[in-house]
Design a protein around this motif. Structure first.
Motif, PDB file in Angstrom:
ATOM      1  N   SER A 138      14.531  -4.924 -72.879  1.00 46.38           N
ATOM      2  CA  SER A 138      15.128  -5.969 -73.699  1.00 46.38           C
ATOM      3  C   SER A 138      15.609  -5.128 -74.868  1.00 46.38           C
ATOM      4  N   TYR A 139      16.344  -6.069 -75.747  1.00 42.84           N
ATOM      5  CA  TYR A 139      17.001  -5.219 -76.790  1.00 42.84           C
ATOM      6  C   TYR A 139      17.384  -6.311 -77.906  1.00 42.84           C
ATOM      7  N   GLN A 140      17.096  -5.968 -79.050  1.00 38.25           N
ATOM      8  CA  GLN A 140      17.144  -7.157 -80.053  1.00 38.25           C
ATOM      9  C   GLN A 140      18.085  -6.231 -81.052  1.00 38.25           C
ATOM     10  N   ALA A 141      19.126  -6.634 -81.942  1.00 36.46           N
ATOM     11  CA  ALA A 141      19.881  -6.145 -82.932  1.00 36.46           C
ATOM     12  C   ALA A 141      20.661  -7.227 -83.693  1.00 36.46           C
ATOM     13  N   THR A 142      20.977  -6.810 -84.948  1.00 31.20           N
ATOM     14  CA  THR A 142      22.014  -7.428 -85.655  1.00 31.20           C
ATOM     15  C   THR A 142      23.212  -6.655 -85.508  1.00 31.20           C
ATOM     16  N   PHE A 143      24.542  -7.343 -85.617  1.00 25.52           N
ATOM     17  CA  PHE A 143      25.850  -7.011 -85.150  1.00 25.52           C
ATOM     18  C   PHE A 143      26.862  -7.045 -86.213  1.00 25.52           C
ATOM     19  N   GLU A 144      27.757  -6.421 -86.102  1.00 24.51           N
ATOM     20  CA  GLU A 144      29.116  -6.396 -87.043  1.00 24.51           C
ATOM     21  C   GLU A 144      30.321  -6.144 -85.872  1.00 24.51           C
ATOM     22  N   GLN A 145      31.246  -7.339 -85.749  1.00 29.85           N
ATOM     23  CA  GLN A 145      32.082  -7.143 -84.745  1.00 29.85           C
ATOM     24  C   GLN A 145      33.382  -7.311 -85.464  1.00 29.85           C
ATOM     25  N   GLN A 146      34.459  -6.604 -85.126  1.00 28.93           N
ATOM     26  CA  GLN A 146      35.831  -6.415 -85.428  1.00 28.93           C
ATOM     27  C   GLN A 146      36.679  -6.585 -84.163  1.00 28.93           C
ATOM     28  N   ILE A 147      37.808  -7.598 -84.525  1.00 32.02           N
ATOM     29  CA  ILE A 147      38.660  -7.578 -83.180  1.00 32.02           C
ATOM     30  C   ILE A 147      39.971  -7.185 -84.034  1.00 32.02           C
ATOM     31  N   LEU A 148      40.736  -6.062 -83.190  1.00 28.93           N
ATOM     32  CA  LEU A 148      41.792  -5.416 -83.580  1.00 28.93           C
ATOM     33  C   LEU A 148      43.111  -5.774 -82.929  1.00 28.93           C
ATOM     34  N   ASP A 149      44.269  -5.720 -83.282  1.00 28.31           N
ATOM     35  CA  ASP A 149      45.335  -5.915 -82.571  1.00 28.31           C
ATOM     36  C   ASP A 149      45.878  -4.137 -81.949  1.00 28.31           C
ATOM     37  N   ASN A 197      12.997  -2.985 -76.161  1.00 33.06           N
ATOM     38  CA  ASN A 197      11.775  -3.224 -75.461  1.00 33.06           C
ATOM     39  C   ASN A 197      10.601  -4.051 -76.166  1.00 33.06           C
ATOM     40  N   GLY A 198      11.117  -4.607 -77.120  1.00 34.08           N
ATOM     41  CA  GLY A 198       9.940  -5.546 -77.643  1.00 34.08           C
ATOM     42  C   GLY A 198       9.853  -6.866 -77.026  1.00 34.08           C
ATOM     43  N   ASN A 199       8.779  -7.648 -77.309  1.00 31.43           N
ATOM     44  CA  ASN A 199       8.604  -8.977 -76.749  1.00 31.43           C
ATOM     45  C   ASN A 199       9.235  -9.909 -77.413  1.00 31.43           C
ATOM     46  N   ILE A 200      10.281 -10.549 -76.499  1.00 31.97           N
ATOM     47  CA  ILE A 200      11.016 -11.731 -76.721  1.00 31.97           C
ATOM     48  C   ILE A 200      10.627 -12.810 -75.897  1.00 31.97           C
ATOM     49  N   ALA A 201      10.576 -14.065 -76.595  1.00 30.50           N
ATOM     50  CA  ALA A 201      10.102 -15.096 -75.780  1.00 30.50           C
ATOM     51  C   ALA A 201      11.076 -15.563 -74.868  1.00 30.50           C
ATOM     52  N   ARG A 202      10.575 -16.159 -73.697  1.00 30.19           N
ATOM     53  CA  ARG A 202      11.581 -16.614 -72.677  1.00 30.19           C
ATOM     54  C   ARG A 202      12.334 -17.861 -73.160  1.00 30.19           C
ATOM     55  N   SER A 203      11.750 -18.436 -74.077  1.00 33.25           N
ATOM     56  CA  SER A 203      12.567 -19.707 -74.582  1.00 33.25           C
ATOM     57  C   SER A 203      13.766 -19.337 -75.322  1.00 33.25           C
ATOM     58  N   MET A 204      13.762 -18.040 -75.774  1.00 38.23           N
ATOM     59  CA  MET A 204      14.928 -17.629 -76.648  1.00 38.23           C
ATOM     60  C   MET A 204      16.284 -17.675 -75.807  1.00 38.23           C
ATOM     61  N   PHE A 205      16.045 -17.915 -74.556  1.00 35.85           N
ATOM     62  CA  PHE A 205      17.277 -17.774 -73.545  1.00 35.85           C
ATOM     63  C   PHE A 205      17.371 -19.048 -72.984  1.00 35.85           C
ATOM     64  N   SER A 255      36.879 -10.506 -88.018  1.00 36.07           N
ATOM     65  CA  SER A 255      35.390 -10.054 -88.119  1.00 36.07           C
ATOM     66  C   SER A 255      34.487 -10.862 -88.126  1.00 36.07           C
ATOM     67  N   ALA A 256      33.232 -10.649 -87.671  1.00 37.00           N
ATOM     68  CA  ALA A 256      32.211 -11.358 -87.462  1.00 37.00           C
ATOM     69  C   ALA A 256      30.873 -10.633 -87.641  1.00 37.00           C
ATOM     70  N   ARG A 257      29.810 -11.238 -87.851  1.00 39.07           N
ATOM     71  CA  ARG A 257      28.555 -10.808 -87.733  1.00 39.07           C
ATOM     72  C   ARG A 257      27.453 -11.842 -87.072  1.00 39.07           C
ATOM     73  N   GLY A 258      26.197 -11.335 -86.643  1.00 40.16           N
ATOM     74  CA  GLY A 258      25.467 -12.234 -86.261  1.00 40.16           C
ATOM     75  C   GLY A 258      24.318 -11.379 -85.693  1.00 40.16           C
ATOM     76  N   GLU A 259      23.636 -11.911 -84.478  1.00 42.62           N
ATOM     77  CA  GLU A 259      22.275 -11.409 -84.109  1.00 42.62           C
ATOM     78  C   GLU A 259      22.438 -11.631 -82.665  1.00 42.62           C
ATOM     79  N   MET A 260      21.676 -10.675 -81.864  1.00 43.56           N
ATOM     80  CA  MET A 260      21.906 -10.942 -80.254  1.00 43.56           C
ATOM     81  C   MET A 260      20.393 -10.337 -79.828  1.00 43.56           C
ATOM     82  N   TRP A 261      19.973 -11.144 -78.742  1.00 40.07           N
ATOM     83  CA  TRP A 261      18.701 -10.782 -77.952  1.00 40.07           C
ATOM     84  C   TRP A 261      19.217 -10.710 -76.582  1.00 40.07           C
ATOM     85  N   LEU A 262      18.519  -9.420 -75.835  1.00 37.84           N
ATOM     86  CA  LEU A 262      18.907  -9.233 -74.478  1.00 37.84           C
ATOM     87  C   LEU A 262      17.466  -9.199 -73.814  1.00 37.84           C
TER      88      LEU A 262
END
Length: 216
Positions: A45-56, A193-201, A64-71
């Motif tokens: 498992s993987y959890q993080a905040t992110f910064e995203q840039q789209i470039l030509d 590899n932290g505990n992420i609730a199955r309901s998150m998905f 640009s955008a920011r947010g959070e992800m859980w995997l």
């Protein structure tokens, strides 16, 4: 057959330039796929905040955008863009939901090897599928390991994708599509590899939302 000995994939150079990085002469490892497998196999498992840039193609920032992800492997991902607009991508292992609250619309698509609405979705799959579907190249720069994936099949939504690891931890993703547009994602506040609730998905479609179901 591609020449894997002397040519650095173009998106790696371009994305690196856009991020202010420089690379020396590439030194490809014959065991690049094995090295990537060693990095990804322990990932549950993987959890993080992110910064995203789209470039030509010229390196100018389009968005640009920011947010959070859980995997959680295999097959589960939640990717929430918080700003400047709200958008959610959820994979429950069977279906992928792409929700746009401003449009009150959700697109549902069956999980498939070709699905790559966000590069991080590739990480939720099985490592064997990843290394069988892509040619893998390896470069070390500044103490980081950079793995560049080039699709074997032409039926993909991107041409090259690079993963950057600081020690054992994935810290960046770079992607280029067929138009030359590039996506650069930087992760922080990472939990491995932290505990992420199955309901998150799980994704409950809000009442009144238009549902579009796409078929391959």
């Amino acid at each position: 057959m591609r020449d894997t000995q002397t040519k650095l994939p173009s998106s790696l150079v371009l994305a690196a330039s856009a991020l202010g990085l420089t690379f020396g002469a590439p030194v490809w490892a014959d065991d690049a796929a094995e090295r990537l497998t060693e990095r990804l196999d322990p990932l549950e498992s993987y959890q993080a905040t992110f910064e995203q840039q789209i470039l030509d193609g010229g390196g100018d920032r389009l968005q640009s955008a920011r947010g959070e992800m859980w995997l959680s492997r295999p097959g589960m991902l939640r990717w929430e863009v918080e700003a400047p607009y709200s958008q959610t991508v959820v994979s429950d292992g069977d279906d992928v939901y792409m929700y746009d609250p401003d449009l009150e619309q959700v697109t549902v698509q069956a999980m498939d090897d070709r699905v790559s609405h966000t590069p991080a979705l590739l990480l939720s799959g099985r490592v064997s599928d990843l290394t069988e579907s892509y040619e893998v190249f390896y470069e070390q720069e500044g103490g980081n390991d950079v793995f560049t994936l080039v699709p074997i099949s032409a039926d993909t939504l991107f041409e090259e994708l690079s993963m950057v690891f600081d020690s054992e931890t994935l810290t960046e993703l770079w992607m280029m599509d067929s138009t030359g547009q590039r996506t650069a994602i930087t992760f922080s506040n990472i939990t491995l590899n932290g505990n992420i609730a199955r309901s998150m998905f799980d994704f409950d479609i809000p009442e009144g939302t238009d549902v579009i179901r796409e078929e391959f």
